[in-house]
Design a protein around this motif. Structure first.
Motif, PDB file in Angstrom:
ATOM      1  N   SER A 141      47.657  43.099  92.013  1.00 34.56           N
ATOM      2  CA  SER A 141      47.815  43.679  90.676  1.00 34.56           C
ATOM      3  C   SER A 141      46.646  44.588  90.319  1.00 34.56           C
ATOM      4  O   SER A 141      46.835  45.653  89.745  1.00 34.56           O
ATOM      5  CB  SER A 141      47.886  42.573  89.623  1.00 34.56           C
ATOM      6  N   SER A 142      45.455  44.132  90.663  1.00 33.09           N
ATOM      7  CA  SER A 142      44.281  44.950  90.332  1.00 33.09           C
ATOM      8  C   SER A 142      44.283  46.265  91.091  1.00 33.09           C
ATOM      9  O   SER A 142      43.997  47.316  90.518  1.00 33.09           O
ATOM     10  CB  SER A 142      42.998  44.192  90.627  1.00 33.09           C
ATOM     11  N   ASP A 159      46.491  48.504  89.363  1.00 34.95           N
ATOM     12  CA  ASP A 159      45.893  49.037  88.135  1.00 34.95           C
ATOM     13  C   ASP A 159      44.968  50.212  88.417  1.00 34.95           C
ATOM     14  O   ASP A 159      44.992  51.225  87.718  1.00 34.95           O
ATOM     15  CB  ASP A 159      45.101  47.945  87.408  1.00 34.95           C
ATOM     16  N   TYR A 160      44.139  50.039  89.433  1.00 38.97           N
ATOM     17  CA  TYR A 160      43.202  51.113  89.755  1.00 38.97           C
ATOM     18  C   TYR A 160      43.942  52.357  90.230  1.00 38.97           C
ATOM     19  O   TYR A 160      43.660  53.463  89.776  1.00 38.97           O
ATOM     20  CB  TYR A 160      42.184  50.653  90.818  1.00 38.97           C
ATOM     21  N   MET A 187      45.662  54.115  87.410  1.00 42.00           N
ATOM     22  CA  MET A 187      44.728  54.813  86.524  1.00 42.00           C
ATOM     23  C   MET A 187      44.121  56.043  87.169  1.00 42.00           C
ATOM     24  O   MET A 187      43.933  57.075  86.524  1.00 42.00           O
ATOM     25  CB  MET A 187      43.644  53.846  86.031  1.00 42.00           C
ATOM     26  N   ARG A 228      46.673  58.659  86.850  1.00 32.39           N
ATOM     27  CA  ARG A 228      46.732  59.118  85.468  1.00 32.39           C
ATOM     28  C   ARG A 228      45.569  60.077  85.161  1.00 32.39           C
ATOM     29  O   ARG A 228      45.781  61.156  84.614  1.00 32.39           O
ATOM     30  CB  ARG A 228      46.627  57.872  84.575  1.00 32.39           C
ATOM     31  N   ALA A 247      37.933  53.711  81.631  1.00 33.47           N
ATOM     32  CA  ALA A 247      39.372  53.706  81.354  1.00 33.47           C
ATOM     33  C   ALA A 247      39.965  52.302  81.514  1.00 33.47           C
ATOM     34  O   ALA A 247      40.880  51.915  80.801  1.00 33.47           O
ATOM     35  CB  ALA A 247      40.095  54.678  82.271  1.00 33.47           C
ATOM     36  N   LEU A 248      39.422  51.553  82.445  1.00 33.27           N
ATOM     37  CA  LEU A 248      39.971  50.218  82.714  1.00 33.27           C
ATOM     38  C   LEU A 248      39.171  49.097  82.050  1.00 33.27           C
ATOM     39  O   LEU A 248      39.479  47.922  82.231  1.00 33.27           O
ATOM     40  CB  LEU A 248      40.029  49.960  84.228  1.00 33.27           C
ATOM     41  N   ASN A 249      38.143  49.490  81.302  1.00 34.62           N
ATOM     42  CA  ASN A 249      37.308  48.484  80.644  1.00 34.62           C
ATOM     43  C   ASN A 249      36.710  47.482  81.631  1.00 34.62           C
ATOM     44  O   ASN A 249      36.814  46.267  81.450  1.00 34.62           O
ATOM     45  CB  ASN A 249      38.106  47.743  79.574  1.00 34.62           C
ATOM     46  N   VAL A 250      36.095  48.044  82.631  1.00 36.56           N
ATOM     47  CA  VAL A 250      35.528  47.252  83.709  1.00 36.56           C
ATOM     48  C   VAL A 250      34.123  47.781  83.967  1.00 36.56           C
ATOM     49  O   VAL A 250      33.833  48.935  83.672  1.00 36.56           O
ATOM     50  CB  VAL A 250      36.469  47.431  84.927  1.00 36.56           C
ATOM     51  N   HIS A 291      55.660  51.935  85.018  1.00 34.00           N
ATOM     52  CA  HIS A 291      55.050  51.735  83.710  1.00 34.00           C
ATOM     53  C   HIS A 291      55.945  52.316  82.611  1.00 34.00           C
ATOM     54  O   HIS A 291      56.236  51.661  81.615  1.00 34.00           O
ATOM     55  CB  HIS A 291      53.685  52.430  83.683  1.00 34.00           C
ATOM     56  N   LEU A 350      51.428  47.984  74.751  1.00 30.87           N
ATOM     57  CA  LEU A 350      50.795  48.495  75.966  1.00 30.87           C
ATOM     58  C   LEU A 350      50.334  47.332  76.855  1.00 30.87           C
ATOM     59  O   LEU A 350      50.551  47.332  78.062  1.00 30.87           O
ATOM     60  CB  LEU A 350      49.612  49.386  75.608  1.00 30.87           C
ATOM     61  N   GLU A 351      49.721  46.365  76.223  1.00 30.68           N
ATOM     62  CA  GLU A 351      49.270  45.199  76.978  1.00 30.68           C
ATOM     63  C   GLU A 351      50.437  44.502  77.672  1.00 30.68           C
ATOM     64  O   GLU A 351      50.362  44.160  78.852  1.00 30.68           O
ATOM     65  CB  GLU A 351      48.562  44.212  76.039  1.00 30.68           C
ATOM     66  N   GLU A 399      51.600  46.500  80.627  1.00 35.40           N
ATOM     67  CA  GLU A 399      50.657  46.366  81.733  1.00 35.40           C
ATOM     68  C   GLU A 399      50.825  45.050  82.485  1.00 35.40           C
ATOM     69  O   GLU A 399      50.605  44.972  83.677  1.00 35.40           O
ATOM     70  CB  GLU A 399      49.224  46.395  81.187  1.00 35.40           C
ATOM     71  N   HIS A 448      53.556  44.481  86.624  1.00 34.24           N
ATOM     72  CA  HIS A 448      53.173  43.892  87.914  1.00 34.24           C
ATOM     73  C   HIS A 448      54.122  42.787  88.356  1.00 34.24           C
ATOM     74  O   HIS A 448      54.059  42.334  89.491  1.00 34.24           O
ATOM     75  CB  HIS A 448      51.764  43.309  87.844  1.00 34.24           C
TER      76      HIS A 448
END
Lengths: 145, 145
Positions: free
Chosen positions: B21-22, B25-26, B29, B32, B48-51, B94, B111-112, B115, B119
């Motif tokens: 899943s991660s 996500d990467y 993004m 995007r 962007a990913l809050n990481v 998405h 959105l959450e 997301e 997955h």
DNA sequence: AAAACATGTTAGCCAAAGCTAACATTCTAA
DNA sequence: TTAGAATGTTAGCTTTGGCTAACATGTTTT
């Protein structure tokens, strides 16, 4: 408050969810097995979830510490009141997702997909899906009387 | 072959999924961000990913090793052909889930939820949901012309 | 009642994906 | 052109939830 992106793990952390997906799986299964027999043991749970016994022991300890089950070494597993409440909600959630997928006409791995999706939906989405499924079943009826 | 229960982690292992899943996500993004500017850097992705940046560095290395991106230390991140193909599918997925939730009338954390759910669905479910959404939009139109 | 078998537990390993602290590199501006 | 700021990397820690191997407890059979 603008909505932001997170990674999957990010949402989990952000939501400080009380129950992880795995914890949910175990509780749901204990609930399920409790309905069939009142003697739920580590071996039953392990084989029902396709997991090795030590994994079950470990998780049961955790669930016991957090008061979802009552358990003592070599004994059998009982849900507490709290555990039972959650268990029945989880089973209901399972049912809603399963029926939705059936209704969509999903054929392959429907149980697996149910199991995966059920952990992903929140209460609002779940109830909307439930309504939708009822609506769609109504449509079916009116289409094929 | 009877369908069986697994824990959430069990399905992941069982499905030997190529992308976690991660990772998805990467890649999603990066795709995007690549559409907005062709200079995607670690810091862009992190925020962007809050990481935190080290998490991004680590993941980028992994994605590079598995040929989803091209990257060299302190440089900028480019998707490979393979990465781009996947990225566009992920973005489409998405979009499908987001529109479905909109169509359901979901208001909170849409959105959450997108997301998280994206997955969870496989290709079959995704395409059924896409069809359903189109159908429901048709209904709307006929209800409110 | 003791041996053998079944069941359960403990200890300790692994991978994923976060994090912080400390260090390295690159960019910018005096 | 060099000092300081900004950005990126490394090392190493954490938690979750699997796993195996080895050991402990309980149950059954002779």
């Amino acid at each position: 408050m603008k909505e932001e992106f997170y990674t999957s793990k990010g949402y989990k952390i952000k939501n400080e969810e009380v129950l992880s997906s795995s914890m949910e799986d175990y509780i749901e299964m204990i609930y399920r097995l409790s309905q069939e027999s009142d003697e739920v043991r580590v071996s039953d749970l392990s084989s029902a979830l396709n997991v090795q016994p030590p994994s079950t022991t470990k998780m049961i300890k955790r669930l016991a510490k957090e008061n979802y089950v009552i358990y003592e070494r070599y004994g059998c597993i009982k849900l507490t009141e709290k555990g039972r409440n959650i268990g029945s909600k989880l089973l209901e959630r399972h049912r809603i997702i399963f029926e939705f997928l059936e209704c969509l006409g999903v054929k392959e791995n429907i149980l697996e997909q149910t199991e995966i999706i059920e952990h992903a939906v929140n209460d609002e989405v779940l109830s909307k899906i439930d309504e939708l499924t009822k609506f769609l079943k109504g449509c079916d009826k009116s289409l094929s009387p």
